[in-house]
Enzyme design. Sequence first.
Site, PDB file in Angstrom:
ATOM      1  N   ASN A  24       2.891  -2.595  -0.055  1.00 19.47           N
ATOM      2  CA  ASN A  24       3.052  -2.389   1.289  1.00 19.47           C
ATOM      3  C   ASN A  24       1.853  -1.442   2.267  1.00 19.47           C
ATOM      4  O   ASN A  24       1.030  -1.962   1.827  1.00 19.47           O
ATOM      5  CB  ASN A  24       4.399  -1.832   1.640  1.00 19.47           C
ATOM      6  N   ASP A  25       2.151  -0.342   2.616  1.00 15.26           N
ATOM      7  CA  ASP A  25       1.008   0.304   3.289  1.00 15.26           C
ATOM      8  C   ASP A  25      -0.366   0.466   2.733  1.00 15.26           C
ATOM      9  O   ASP A  25      -0.468   0.788   1.644  1.00 15.26           O
ATOM     10  CB  ASP A  25       1.355   1.857   3.667  1.00 15.26           C
ATOM     11  N   PRO A  26      -1.525   0.055   3.253  1.00  9.13           N
ATOM     12  CA  PRO A  26      -2.890   0.445   2.969  1.00  9.13           C
ATOM     13  C   PRO A  26      -2.979   1.959   2.960  1.00  9.13           C
ATOM     14  O   PRO A  26      -2.552   2.594   3.960  1.00  9.13           O
ATOM     15  CB  PRO A  26      -3.860  -0.194   3.948  1.00  9.13           C
ATOM     16  N   GLN A  36       0.245   1.131  -1.321  1.00  8.01           N
ATOM     17  CA  GLN A  36       1.695   1.593  -2.015  1.00  8.01           C
ATOM     18  C   GLN A  36       1.922   0.066  -2.892  1.00  8.01           C
ATOM     19  O   GLN A  36       2.041  -1.036  -2.028  1.00  8.01           O
ATOM     20  CB  GLN A  36       2.430   1.664  -0.929  1.00  8.01           C
ATOM     21  N   SER A  43       2.575   7.338   1.503  1.00 14.62           N
ATOM     22  CA  SER A  43       1.298   6.907   1.996  1.00 14.62           C
ATOM     23  C   SER A  43       0.415   8.249   2.546  1.00 14.62           C
ATOM     24  O   SER A  43       1.166   9.439   2.595  1.00 14.62           O
ATOM     25  CB  SER A  43       1.467   6.272   3.363  1.00 14.62           C
TER      26      SER A  43
END
Length: 584
Positions: A63-65, A80, A124
């Site tokens: 998922n998130d950078p 993530q 994050s």
Amino acid sequence: MRSFIVTVWGFVELMCLFLMLNDFKRIMAFHKVSKHLQHINAFQVLEDHKPAYHFQPKHHWINDPNAPMYYKGLYHLFYQHNPKGSVWGNIVWAHSVSKDLINWTPLDPAIEPTKPFDKFGCWSGSATILTDNKPIILYTGMTKEKPEPGYQVQNYAIPENYSDPYLTKWIKPDSNPIIKPTKENVSAFRDPTTAWKINDQWEMTIGSKVDMLGISYLYRSKDFINWTLVDHPLHQKENEGMWECPDFYPVSTKGEKGLDTTVIDGDIKHVFKVSLDLTKYDYYTIGKYDTKQDKYIPDKGMVDSWAGLRYDWGNFYASKTFFDPVKKRRIIWGWANESSTEDENVKKGWAGILLIPRTVWLDPSGKQLLQWPVVELETLRHKNVQLTDKELKKGDIVEVAGINVAQVDVDVLFKFSNLDKAEEYNTEWDKTFPPEMLAKNICQVMGTTQQGGLGPFGLLALTSKDFKEYTPIFFRIFKTPNTKHKVLMCSDAMPSTLNLNEYRPSYGGFVDVDTTENKISLRSLIDHSVVESFAAGGKTVMTSRVYPTLAIGDKAHLHVFNNGTEIVIVERLDAWSMTKPKMN
Ligand SMILES: *[C@@H]1O[C@H](CO)[C@@H](O)[C@H](O)[C@H]1NC(C)=O
Ligand SMILES: *[C@@H]1O[C@H](CO)[C@@H](O)[C@H](O)[C@H]1NC(C)=O
Ligand SMILES: *[C@@H]1O[C@H](CO)[C@@H](O)[C@H](O)[C@H]1NC(C)=O
Ligand SMILES: *[C@@H]1O[C@H](CO)[C@@H](O)[C@H](O)[C@H]1NC(C)=O
Ligand SMILES: *[C@H]1O[C@@H](CO)[C@H](O)[C@@H](O)[C@@H]1NC(C)=O
């Protein structure tokens, strides 16, 4: 293979049986049969939908950078990642490096849940480059499993060896956590940003909420370790819900060059972005960083709500920007989840991609941002085909053939002679559809089959031979009562697949472009299950995830089309097969 034959045999058997049944039962039966088919399709296409040139881990969930940065000759990207499966869970900070933002080498995870301050999650965060070129990471740690999603604190991590350009090992000092949540909400306090400097102190902001108030708390520190909460937030807004992944950065009013996050005055404006947990879109406003009040103030006329500007009007979330000191540009990374079902993701063994990194800068109007794929992407361009001055009358569909159109970069300039035939904008839409859904809903009700005056025209990506599947990316131009024209862009997953289990939204956004030039450009990065499109040089961007069952690999086709009364000319179209880069 055996299970495949068995399945096909079962299917044939069922078909024979059902043909003998009455109509009512046939309907029921076909429902069953199509489920069967979907199973076969899923069986056939696990790898076929895997993107070739979009960022992905080799396996499993992303998922998130996180914390993108440049350090000693390498671009670093953390993200993530679930190292054990293709659904969310067991999150670590996976780490990859690249010399060109396109070819990626995986390293060991940089941060894993091992300490009391992050045992239940390493979520994050961002990187800041301190004085003397020393990177430091701030990230959210979960200290409890319950209440869901738990007790959220902010931690820091530093490289073990600053001489190592790969930054292979990260230390999480035992003095963590360095920030505990405010009393208001211990389970809505996350995603620290890159810090900037003001009055000789570092500042950064953290996303949160109180009831429905979205808040970006402001923290201040002299040494980056001892942080104090500033008595007012950087920004807040009613009726937004949780603000995830805030991002706050300067943009130049004097051109395309990016600025370091520490620049807080001069010929600049500031951008403030939040990822809205409730809608799952990234919204931004452009405004002023008032350094006296130490507050962000959106410019007059900016829509600071769910109906506001989006980086991407499709599938794009939890984005983060960073300043690239080499090419003096600001680059944005965003995540696109799968639109396929969780079961399919489990079968595929992978889920999620990052979109192509985009250079982001201020539009000369000052009213919006522009985005464009980083120039390095063009090194993957391989075999090229072109169309020039191709006239498209109403109903025309022209194939672009001779290259790998499932893995392609296509750039097209459409031209028309005037705006006279543009259809009337239906003002009822403004009353019927909520403002944040307006463009999307018009795309949905009109599609490509409602023939118009000027448009719909555009591309048909990932089309099957018989047109049973296609993903149209197109424009419609409307006349409005105040004589200005409205340009609508759509990217429609609805007809993209016969597998009706998939999430198939028709996305839409308006393009604030000068129509008097009678031209509009469209660039689409098509990559098996991704269609990432840039209208009018990056004014409006839209990403769809699609999973054709027929239009796969060399069975996919690409076309330009026009379904409006006014003739549209493809002044120039370039399409390039894209080489597969080294991808983790
Ligand atoms: C730090 O990294 C440099 C460059 O890779 C290497 O030469 C050096 O041996 C490393 N130092 C330690 C203590 O590992
Ligand atoms: C705090 O956050 C949690 C999780 O998002 C939410 O359920 C709860 O309602 C929030 N409380 C307040 C006061 O906003
Ligand atoms: C942390 O910073 C605050 C504000 O500058 C200061 O009052 C406090 O003494 C500092 N605490 C430590 C442990 O340095
Ligand atoms: C154009 O409109 C006609 C009439 O609705 C429809 O049959 C056709 O499929 C449309 N073309 C495309 C590409 O959608
Ligand atoms: C991605 O998946 C779709 C379909 O399941 C959901 O509707 C979206 O909310 C989701 N997006 C994100 C950012 O999680």
